[in-house]
Design a protein around this motif. Structure first.
Motif, short mmCIF file in Angstrom:
data_model
loop_
_atom_site.label_atom_id
_atom_site.label_comp_id
_atom_site.label_asym_id
_atom_site.label_seq_id
_atom_site.Cartn_x
_atom_site.Cartn_y
_atom_site.Cartn_z
N UNK A 4 0.87 -1.25 0.11
CA UNK A 4 0.04 0.08 0.04
C UNK A 4 0.86 1.13 -0.14
N UNK A 5 0.17 2.46 -0.28
CA UNK A 5 1.24 3.50 -0.48
C UNK A 5 0.29 4.65 0.38
N UNK A 6 1.09 5.06 1.34
CA UNK A 6 0.64 6.36 2.27
C UNK A 6 1.07 7.78 1.71
N UNK A 7 0.29 8.76 1.99
CA UNK A 7 0.70 10.21 1.63
C UNK A 7 -0.19 10.99 2.43
N UNK A 8 0.34 12.14 2.45
CA UNK A 8 -0.30 13.30 3.27
C UNK A 8 0.32 13.50 4.62
N UNK A 9 1.43 13.23 4.97
CA UNK A 9 2.04 13.49 6.04
C UNK A 9 2.58 15.03 5.84
N UNK A 10 3.27 15.55 7.11
CA UNK A 10 3.78 16.70 7.11
C UNK A 10 4.10 17.22 8.38
N UNK A 11 4.46 18.55 8.39
CA UNK A 11 4.61 19.15 9.59
C UNK A 11 3.52 20.05 9.97
N UNK A 13 1.26 22.54 13.31
CA UNK A 13 1.16 22.86 14.42
C UNK A 13 0.14 22.23 15.55
N UNK A 14 0.55 22.04 16.72
CA UNK A 14 -0.60 21.84 17.71
C UNK A 14 -1.91 22.13 17.38
N UNK A 15 -2.93 21.12 17.55
CA UNK A 15 -4.36 21.87 17.21
C UNK A 15 -4.56 21.42 15.71
N UNK A 16 -3.66 21.60 14.86
CA UNK A 16 -3.85 21.41 13.49
C UNK A 16 -4.42 20.32 13.03
N UNK A 17 -4.80 20.07 11.59
CA UNK A 17 -5.17 18.69 11.14
C UNK A 17 -4.56 18.36 9.81
N UNK A 18 -4.73 17.15 9.69
CA UNK A 18 -3.92 16.43 8.30
C UNK A 18 -4.82 15.66 7.91
N UNK A 19 -5.06 15.13 6.67
CA UNK A 19 -5.39 14.06 6.25
C UNK A 19 -4.60 13.15 5.45
N UNK A 20 -4.51 11.88 5.84
CA UNK A 20 -3.60 10.88 5.23
C UNK A 20 -4.45 9.90 4.40
N UNK A 21 -3.71 9.49 3.39
CA UNK A 21 -4.23 8.59 2.20
C UNK A 21 -3.44 7.55 2.26
N UNK A 22 -4.18 6.27 1.99
CA UNK A 22 -3.60 4.95 1.87
C UNK A 22 -4.30 4.49 0.33
N UNK A 80 -8.81 6.82 3.82
CA UNK A 80 -8.25 7.98 4.45
C UNK A 80 -8.31 8.20 6.04
N UNK A 81 -7.46 8.70 6.53
CA UNK A 81 -7.51 9.00 8.01
C UNK A 81 -7.40 10.67 8.17
N UNK A 82 -8.63 10.97 8.65
CA UNK A 82 -8.57 12.59 9.24
C UNK A 82 -8.29 12.76 10.37
N UNK A 83 -7.11 13.63 10.32
CA UNK A 83 -6.42 13.79 11.91
C UNK A 83 -6.83 15.10 12.50
N UNK A 84 -7.62 15.43 13.33
CA UNK A 84 -7.94 16.77 13.91
C UNK A 84 -7.26 17.01 15.36
#
Length: 123
Positions: A4-11, A13-22, A80-84
């Motif tokens: 599988x291939x993951x993407x969407x990571x990054x830097x 700030x605390x309290x921020x959001x990211x969405x990872x994809x697989x 997807x993994x939505x991270x808030x």
């Protein structure tokens, strides 16, 4: 070997959001249960969420419950993994893999591991 291939990571700030994809360009995820794991430096790999096939059950580790949401789009062949409300403790390499989805997150039972995507939460 199929991966599988993951993407969407990054830097972020605390309290921020990211969405990872697989996803995968080599095979369909439609009939696979998919789990998300993470591994921080010096720590064991931790299972954090999984999803059964479309419309099915999801599970979350207590550490992410209420902040992370897993979903899948079979038309896009992606989970997807939505991270808030991200916290510094969420800093880790995040992996997706295919395996049982029963809330136990037993990593040896999973396969098709990707290379991971780095998530760093820092001010």
């Amino acid at each position: 070997q199929l991966q599988l291939v993951e993407s969407g990571g990054g830097l972020v700030h605390p309290g921020g959001s990211l969405r990872l994809s697989c996803g995968s360009s080599e095979f369909s995820l439609e009939y696979l249960y998919i789990g998300w794991f993470r591994q921080a430096p010096g720590k064991e790999r931790e299972g954090i969420s999984c999803i059964r096939t479309s419309g099915g059950q999801t599970h979350y580790a207590d550490s992410v419950k209420g902040r992370f949401t897993i979903s899948r789009d079979d038309a896009e062949n992606t989970v997807y993994l939505q991270m808030n409300d991200l916290k510094p403790g969420d800093t880790a390499v995040y992996y997706c893999a295919a395996g049982p989805c029963n809330g136990h997150f037993y990593a040896p039972a999973y396969g098709y591991w990707g290379q991971g995507t780095q998530v760093t939460v820092s001010s």
